[in-house]
Design an enzyme around this catalytic site. Structure first.
Site, PDB file in Angstrom:
ATOM      1  N   GLU B  65       0.811  -1.227   0.000  1.00 36.63           N
ATOM      2  CA  GLU B  65       0.000   0.000   0.000  1.00 36.63           C
ATOM      3  C   GLU B  65       0.845   1.277   0.000  1.00 36.63           C
ATOM      4  OE1 GLU B  65      -0.887  -2.752   1.656  1.00 36.63           O
ATOM      5  OE2 GLU B  65      -2.773  -3.166   0.620  1.00 36.63           O
ATOM      6  N   HIS B 134     -12.268  -4.763   8.038  1.00 38.15           N
ATOM      7  CA  HIS B 134     -12.658  -4.606   6.642  1.00 38.15           C
ATOM      8  C   HIS B 134     -13.915  -3.767   6.450  1.00 38.15           C
ATOM      9  CE1 HIS B 134      -9.872  -7.947   6.384  1.00 38.15           C
ATOM     10  NE2 HIS B 134      -9.839  -7.832   5.078  1.00 38.15           N
TER      11      HIS B 134
END
Ligand SMILES: Cc1ncc(C[n+]2csc(CCOP(=O)(O)OP(=O)(O)O)c2C)c(N)n1
Lengths: 331, 329
Positions: B65, B134
Site C-alpha cells: 500500500e 474490513h
C-alpha cells in the site's frame, strides 16, 4: 568495496566539478550554522558534513530534467543538484521568497525547476514517491532518471522493501542511494539492521546492489555512472549503499554520546573534502590559485544568498488558506 | 434529452474510468488486481481497462500500500492523473504516511509549486460481516486532514459524476465506495457528466426536520422516509455526497427552514463527522433551532462480526424514525 569491471575513471574536469559541488555544500552549511548561532535561523538542522561526496558525484551525472526525492538531511543533495541558493536561504528562514514561500522549511523543500521534487521528514518515504516519478518518466518515453536518497536506518522501514520490489518489477529508472553513515539517530548500524551490508538486500529484489566507498570520488564515480547509465537505458533500478560518516551528530545540538571518540576522530581525520582538494593539486587537476578563486566565488555567492534570504519578508497570513487546494479555501 | 440507463454503482464507476481514460491519456490506474489478467478488481470496477488502455497505464501492483500510494503521488507530481485503488478502506492505514504526510500536504508545503492530482478509490461499509478490519468508515479521519477531499456517494449517477470530477480535480480525493450501495440498479443519464465536488443533493424536500446523511446511510434513510411521512412528519433528506469540503450552505439553509437537524452516519458516533456538522449548525443557527441537534452513528467499538451485533452497530431505518420522532416531540 565492490569492484566494477571497466570502471570509468573521473577525468580532471569531473573531479573538479565534484569538488566544486562539495565545496558549495560545505561553504553553504558553514554559513547556515553561523546564522543559527547568531539566532538568525531557528530550525532543527540535520548536517550532512562528511557525506558530500555522495550527492556531488551522483549530481555530476544528472541534468535539470532528472529528479531527486530526498530527506530532512538533504540540503547537500539539493545544493549538489543545483538548487539556487537565494530561494534556498529564504526557505530556511521561512520567508516569502523561499522556494516554497516559507511554507515547507528546511525539512520539506521542493524546487521542481531543478528537479527537487520532494524532501520528506518521514524516514523511508522518499522511495515510494521516487518510484512514481520514475514510472512517469517511463510513460513519457523520457530518459530522465530519479534518485531516491535515504539513510541506513530507512532501509529497515517497510517502504524501502515495497519500493525496491516494485521498482525492480516495473524496471523503473530509479536509483536508490543510501548514505550509510552508520547511525540512525542514536542507534548504531548493527543494533538496528540485521544484515551487515544493506546492498545485500538488493538480491531479494533481483536488482544490482553495491556497497560503495561513499567518501571516495573514484568509487562513487564508477558506480554512479553505471547505475545512471543502466537506468537511462531502461534496464531498471540499482541500490547503492554509500559508506560514509556524519561529523556533526544527528541534529545540530546533539552531543554525540552514542559515538566513540576514536571512530569520530578517525572519520574526521579522513575528511573527504580537504582530501580531494589536496589530491586535485598533487595530481595536477587544478592549481592552488584556481581552487582559492573557486572558494572565494562560492563564498560570495553564499553571502549574497544569506543576505537575500534573511532580509526577505515573512509570508502573509493569507498563505494559511492558499495552496491547501488549487483553489483558495474559504476562511 | 438524455436517456436514462439502469446501472449499478460498479458499472457506473467502471464507465467513469473508461470515459476518463479515453478522454485523457494522462489518466492512469493502479492497485492490487486491477488489471484484467487479475480479474479487473475484486468487484470488477476496473474490468476492461487494461485490455483497452494497456498494461502501462493500468498497472496491477504487489500488495504494497505504501508503494502504491507513493507511485501514485510521484506520477501525479510528474503530470499524470492517477486513480489508485486501496482495496479496502482499512488498508489505507498502511499507507497513511503517504496519504496524510505527502499527498495531502505537498501542494501546501511546496508553496503551490507541486500538486498531487490523485484519486484514492477504496471500498468499505458494514453489513457484510467483514468485521473489524474490513468495514470501517474512516471518512472523518481524512476530513480532518487539510488538503484532501473526501467523497462518499450513494447512488450510481453520483458515483459516475463524482468520479469524473475527482479525476479532473487538481488535488487528492479519497473516493469511498460503500458495498451497501453497490448492487442497487438506478437511473443514470446516458450522458452523465461530472457532478461538482462539495455540493450536497437534496433527495427529499420537507419542512419539519432536516436529515443529513451520506453513502450507504442515505439508502437506509430513504428506507425510513415512508414511516416518517406516515407519522405526519415532513423530513428534508440531504445526501451530503462530499464530506470535505461539505456543503454548509445547503445544510444551513435547510435547517434554517426546518429548525431541526438529525445527522446520521455509519461511522462511530463519537468524534465522528456528525460532531462537526452539529457544532457548525449550533454555532450558526443557535437562536433558530427548535430542538437540540441530534446525531446518530455507530457505537464506540470495532464493527462486530456476529450478524446481530453488526446489525445493532449500523444505524437502521427504525433508529432514524425513532430519532426523528424524538426531535419532533
Ligand atoms: C517514520 C519515522 N520514524 C521516526 C522518525 C524519527 N527519525 C528522524 S531521523 C531518524 C533516523 C534515521 O536514520 P537514517 O535513515 O539512517 O538516516 P540519517 O539520519 O542517518 O541520515 C529517525 C528515527 C521519522 N522522522 N520518521
Amino acid at each position: 568495496m565492490a569492484e566494477l569491471s571497466n570502471a570509468p575513471k573521473p577525468a580532471s574536469e569531473d573531479l573538479v566539478d565534484i569538488y566544486r559541488r562539495m565545496l558549495r555544500i560545505e561553504r553553504n552549511e558553514d554559513a547556515v550554522l553561523a546564522s543559527m548561532r547568531r539566532g538568525r535561523l531557528t530550525m532543527p538542522y540535520y548536517s550532512a558534513r562528511g557525506q558530500e561526496v555522495i550527492p556531488s558525484t551522483i549530481s555530476h551525472f544528472l541534468n535539470d530534467e532528472d529528479q531527486i526525492c530526498t530527506i530532512y538531511r538533504g540540503i547537500q543533495d539539493m545544493v549538489a543538484k543545483g538548487i539556487p541558493l537565494k530561494p534556498l536561504w529564504a526557505e530556511l528562514a521561512g520567508r516569502v521568497d523561499g522556494t516554497c514561500k516559507g511554507k515547507g522549511g528546511a525539512m520539506h523543500m521542493t524546487h521542481p525547476e531543478t528537479g527537487i521534487m520532494v524532501t520528506t521528514g518521514i524516514v523511508g518515504s522518499s522511495m515510494p514517491i521516487a518510484n512514481g516519478l520514475g514510472w512517469a518518466a517511463k510513460l513519457d518515453g523520457s530518459k530522465r532518471v530519479v534518485i531516491a536518497y535515504f539513510g541506513d536506518g530507512a532501509s529497515n522501514i517497510g517502504a524501502f522493501h515495497e519500493s525496491l520490489n516494485m521498482a525492480s518489477l516495473w524496471k523503473l529508472p530509479v536509483i536508490f542511494v543510501c548514505a550509510n553513515n552508520r547511525f540512525a539517530e542514536h542507534t548504531r548500524y548493527e543494533d538496528g539492521t540485521a544484515v551487515d551490508q544493506i546492498s545485500k538486500r538488493a538480491v531479494g529484489y533481483n536488482m544490482p546492489g553495491f556497497t560503495v566507498d561513499g567518501n571516495d570520488p573514484d568509487d562513487m564515480f564508477a558506480h554512479a555512472s553505471a547505475a545512471i547509465q543502466r537506468a537511462r537505458a531502461g534496464e531498471g533500478p540499482t541500490l547503492l549503499e554509500c559508506m560514509t560518516f556524519r561529523f556533526r551528530g544527528h541534529v545540530i545540538g546533539d552531543d554525540d554520546k552514542y559515538m566513540t571518540k576514536e571512530e569520530k576522530e578517525a572519520a574526521m581525520a579522513a575528511d573527504p573534502l580537504p582530501a580531494l582538494r589536496a589530491r586535485l593539486v598533487s595530481e595536477g587537476h587544478a592549481t592552488e590559485e584556481e581552487l582559492t578563486n573557486m572558494q572565494e566565488k562560492i563564498e560570495k555567492e553564499v553571502e549574497e544568498a544569506r543576505d537575500f534570504g534573511l532580509e526577505s519578508e515573512l509570508p502573509s497570513l493569507d498563505e494559511l488558506r492558499r495552496d491547501v487546494f488549487a483553489e483558495e479555501i474559504p476562511a | 434529452m438524455s436517456e436514462m440507463v439502469k446501472m449499478h454503482a460498479v458499472q457506473a464507476i467502471n464507465a467513469a474510468l473508461h470515459e476518463a481514460m479515453a478522454a485523457d491519456d494522462k489518466v492512469l490506474v493502479l492497485g492490487e488486481d486491477v488489471g484484467d489478467k487479475e480479474g479487473g478488481g475484486i468487484t470488477g470496477i476496473t474490468s476492461g481497462l487494461s485490455t483497452k488502455f494497456g498494461d502501462d497505464r493500468v498497472k496491477s501492483t504487489p500488495i504494497a500500500e505504501q508503494a502504491i500510494m507513493g507511485a501514485a503521488i510521484g506520477a501525479a507530481m510528474a503530470g499524470y492523473k492517477v486513480v489508485a485503488e486501496i482495496m479496502m478502506m482499512n488498508f489505507t492505514t498502511v499507507a497513511m504516511d503517504m496519504i496524510v504526510n505527502h499527498a495531502a500536504k505537498l501542494r501546501f508545503m511546496s508553496g503551490g509549486q507541486t500538486s498531487v492530482p490523485i484519486v484514492i478509490r477504496t471500498l468499505t461499509g458494514a453489513g457484510w460481516q467483514t468485521a473489524g478490519q474490513h468495514s470501517d468508515f474512516l471518512e472523518g479521519w481524512f476530513a480532518h486532514v487539510a488538503g484532501i477531499k473526501v467523497v462518499c456517494p450513494a447512488f450510481p449517477a453520483d458515483y459516475k459524476g463524482l468520479m469524473l470530477s475527482c479525476i479532473q480535480d487538481p488535488d487528492p480525493c479519497i473516493f469511498v465506495e460503500a458495498g451497501g450501495t453497490f448492487f442497487i440498479p438506478n437511473d443514470v443519464p446516458d450522458d452523465q457528466g461530472p457532478i461538482p465536488l462539495g455540493k450536497a443533493n437534496v433527495v427529499q424536500e420537507g419542512t419539519d426536520v432536516t436529515i443529513v446523511t451520506w453513502s450507504a446511510q442515505t439508502i437506509r434513510t430513504m428506507a425510513a422516509a415512508e414511516a416518517i411521512a406516515e407519522a405526519g412528519i415532513s423530513a428534508e433528506i440531504i445526501d451530503l455526497r462530499t464530506i470535505s469540503p461539505w456543503d454548509k450552505e445547503t445544510v444551513l439553509a435547510s435547517v434554517e427552514k426546518t429548525g431541526r437537524l438529525l445527522v446520521a452516519h455509519e461511522a462511530s458516533r463519537n468524534f465522528g463527522p456528525g460532531g462537526e456538522i452539529a457544532a457548525t449548525v449550533s454555532e450558526e443557527l443557535f437562536g433558530k433551532l427548535k430542538a437540540p441537534v441530534k446525531r446518530l452513528g455507530g457505537p464506540t467499538c470495532a464493527v462486530p462480526f456476529a450478524k446481530n451485533l453488526e446489525t445493532a452497530f449500523i444505524v437502521q431505518p427504525e433508529d432514524i424514525v425513532a430519532a426523528v420522532k424524538e426531535i419532533m416531540a
